[in-house]
Design an enzyme around this catalytic site. Structure first.
Site, PDB file in Angstrom:
ATOM      1  N   ASN A  99      91.343  22.809  80.383  1.00 46.65           N
ATOM      2  CA  ASN A  99      90.656  23.141  79.132  1.00 46.65           C
ATOM      3  C   ASN A  99      91.452  24.109  78.246  1.00 46.65           C
ATOM      4  OD1 ASN A  99      90.194  25.119  81.066  1.00 46.65           O
ATOM      5  ND2 ASN A  99      88.129  25.585  80.348  1.00 46.65           N
ATOM      6  N   CYS A 148      84.387  27.432  80.784  1.00 43.20           N
ATOM      7  CA  CYS A 148      83.709  27.869  82.006  1.00 43.20           C
ATOM      8  C   CYS A 148      82.664  28.950  81.763  1.00 43.20           C
ATOM      9  CB  CYS A 148      84.740  28.354  83.023  1.00 43.20           C
ATOM     10  SG  CYS A 148      85.890  29.561  82.338  1.00 43.20           S
ATOM     11  N   GLY A 154      89.539  27.033  87.937  1.00 45.95           N
ATOM     12  CA  GLY A 154      89.009  25.683  88.123  1.00 45.95           C
ATOM     13  C   GLY A 154      87.623  25.692  88.735  1.00 45.95           C
ATOM     14  N   GLU A 207      91.475  38.655  85.091  1.00 46.54           N
ATOM     15  CA  GLU A 207      92.595  38.331  84.220  1.00 46.54           C
ATOM     16  C   GLU A 207      92.430  39.133  82.935  1.00 46.54           C
ATOM     17  OE1 GLU A 207      94.204  34.048  85.429  1.00 46.54           O
ATOM     18  OE2 GLU A 207      92.266  33.918  84.424  1.00 46.54           O
ATOM     19  N   GLU A 230      89.104  32.239  89.279  1.00 45.28           N
ATOM     20  CA  GLU A 230      88.264  32.177  88.082  1.00 45.28           C
ATOM     21  C   GLU A 230      87.629  30.801  88.086  1.00 45.28           C
ATOM     22  OE1 GLU A 230      86.650  31.150  85.080  1.00 45.28           O
ATOM     23  OE2 GLU A 230      88.584  30.998  84.059  1.00 45.28           O
TER      24      GLU A 230
END
Length: 531
Positions: free
Chosen positions: A194, A325, A269, A505, A291
């Site tokens: 994405n 997400c 993912g 992150e 993540e």
């Protein structure tokens, strides 16, 4: 049309010597001029898509090539050839060789190279964004924002590279101790489809700032722009092999996780794949950053500024065709303002312009693949069976432009009459589907918002500042937005609670996930022995 042939392969020598590797192609994958001249449905990318030791590497087994599709047209964009054991081993060893050089450089030396990479990305921003659109399907407006965030991330961590330091601790008798923040070694980044380029930057920037090397595996559906990032790092002056790209799916990912020279794995993912990454990495006691998915709540109280709340709900659900997400796909609206909210949000949703993602007036492009489009539409059909009401959209969309007839488009959907038990409310759809639910009290909505295995993000819209902070405190999510949604400044940590993963992150804290702390104790006197 511009392309590079795969060419002939040379034999690999079993011993590791960079000079006797397979033939390296040091010409760029795509020239800026060719990208600028391309339009939707005209681009074809030919040539190897794996990159290590300073160049693109011819694959060993072309029989395993898989087609990669342009989402807006359904045309084949390129072939992706997965890397096998020998290729993964070469990429990792190339990275390790570069790490030994890079880790000895001063932070300011690393910073200068990273700043040059950020400058090149800024200079090539429009070309990189265009390739991101062609490979991913999102609108060019969003892709340009993604590339901006990528160079900002690299620039941010370049600024931190020279500040990495330890601590001095005074001990009795004139003795002392100090700590050293040291790199881990070869880090593996495994990206999602994405945000292909942005994720590669988010993972590589802190890794390189700390003195590590990285081997990055993009999604097999979006293999192109990570190679462009590798070429940019090489152009900026990193040691050959410092940022490598290996292509492939689950098998290639497994090889990376199990490789003995890999020191850390960072994965973006799905939850099931994240669990497998964690299990494989555990066998080598390797730290991981995960993540993963989300089913985030967006809570809108009756005292909100309604136009802002509608804007927030649209941003929380329809960026990148809903393939985000942290999207706030469970929209809880206080009962008193539900009619007004639905009227406004449906009107705005119907007005979203769908079509050629390379046109600046387009606001929603194509979903990533035909199977994913069918999966998202399946969630809407299931929602109708369970009693939800489709207020708009939720159907395949066929643009008027003939070249887009084979693309993976759908109309964005708003679902009303939803309940907490419905599949569309409980499971991550990863498409342009907003589920709207009513609530009465603050206590009730917090309990319902937290009633999920996920915990990536959450949002609250209210004019009551005390309530806003109180609700944010009680929401079980790694990121909470107040009176906004889906903004991601690189200075701010991003990551999840519960099954949405762990580690972070962006932000200063991410340095801790790409480095390790060594304590050095210095005795200034004689050793006192018990023996």
């Amino acid at each position: 049309m511009f392309s590079y042939p795969y060419g002939e392969r040379r034999c690999f020598v079993r011993s590791w010597k960079l000079s006797k590797m397979a033939q390296l192609l040091r010409t760029p994958l795509l020239s800026p001029a060719v990208i600028r001249s391309a339009s939707t449905g005209t681009m074809e990318v030919k040539g190897p898509l794996s990159f290590w030791a300073g160049g693109r590497v011819n694959p060993l087994d072309m029989k395993k090539a898989e087609p990669v599709y342009e989402p807006a047209t359904g045309r084949v964009l390129c072939d992706m050839v997965p890397c096998g054991p020998e290729e993964v081993d070469q990429a990792v060893k190339s990275a390790h060789s570069a790490y030994l050089k890079w880790s000895k450089k001063a932070g300011m030396e690393r910073a200068r190279v990273m700043l040059e990479a950020a400058r090149i990305i800024r200079e090539q921003r429009d070309e990189i964004a265009k390739m991101e659109v062609i490979n991913n399907g999102k609108s060019i407006t969003e892709a340009q924002m993604d590339i901006d965030i990528a160079w900002q991330c690299i620039e941010y961590y370049a600024g931190m590279a020279g500040t990495l330091s330890g601590q001095h601790i005074q001990l009795p008798g004139g003795s002392f101790a100090y700590t050293r923040r040291e790199p881990l070694g070869v880090c593996v980044g495994i990206g999602a489809w994405n945000y292909p380029f942005q994720i590669a930057a988010w993972k590589s920037a802190p890794a390189l700032a700390c003195g590590n090397a990285m081997v990055f595996k993009p999604s097999p559906m979006t293999p192109v722009t990570a190679v462009m990032l590798a070429e940019i790092y090489a152009q900026a002056g990193v040691p050959e092999g410092l940022f490598n790209v290996v292509q492939g799916g689950a098998e290639t990912g497994s090889l990376l996780c199990h490789h003995p020279l890999v020191a850390k794995v960072s994965f973006t993912g799905s939850v099931p794949t994240g669990k497998k990454i964690m299990e494989m990495s555990a066998k080598g006691v390797k730290p991981v950053t995960l993540e993963l998915g989300g089913k985030s709540p967006l809570i809108i109280f009756k005292d909100t500024e309604l136009e802002n709340a509608v804007n927030g709900a649209l941003m929380a659900n329809f960026l990148s065709q809903g393939e985000v997400c942290c999207n706030g796909t469970r929209v809880f609206v206080q009962r008193e303002i539900m009619p007004q909210f639905l009227e406004k949000v449906v009107k705005r949703t119907k007005a979203i312009q769908i079509g050629d993602p390379l046109l600046h007036e387009t606001r929603m492009g194509a979903l990533i693949s035909r199977p994913h489009l069918e999966r998202v539409l399946g969630f809407i059909n299931q929602a109708k069976k369970e009693g939800a009401r489709v207020l708009c959209g939720g159907e395949p969309f066929v643009p008027s432009d003939p070249k887009l007839k084979g693309g993976y488009f759908m109309s964005p959907s708003v679902l009303d009459n939803c309940t907490d038990e419905m599949t569309c409310v409980k499971e991550e759809i990863f498409g342009p589907v907003m589920s709207v639910l009513s609530f009465d009290t603050e206590e009730e909505v917090i309990e319902r918002a937290n009633n999920t295995t996920f915990g990536l993000a959450a949002g609250v819209f209210t004019r009551d500042i005390a309530r806003a902070h109180r609700v944010a405190e009680n929401l079980q999510a790694g990121t909470c937005f107040i009176n906004n949604y889906n903004i991601s400044p690189v200075e701010v940590p991003f990551g999840g609670y519960k099954m949405s993963g762990f580690g972070r992150e962006n932000g200063q804290v991410t340095i801790e996930y790409y480095s390790q702390l060594k304590t050095v104790v210095v005795e200034m006197g004689d050793v006192e022995s018990l023996f």
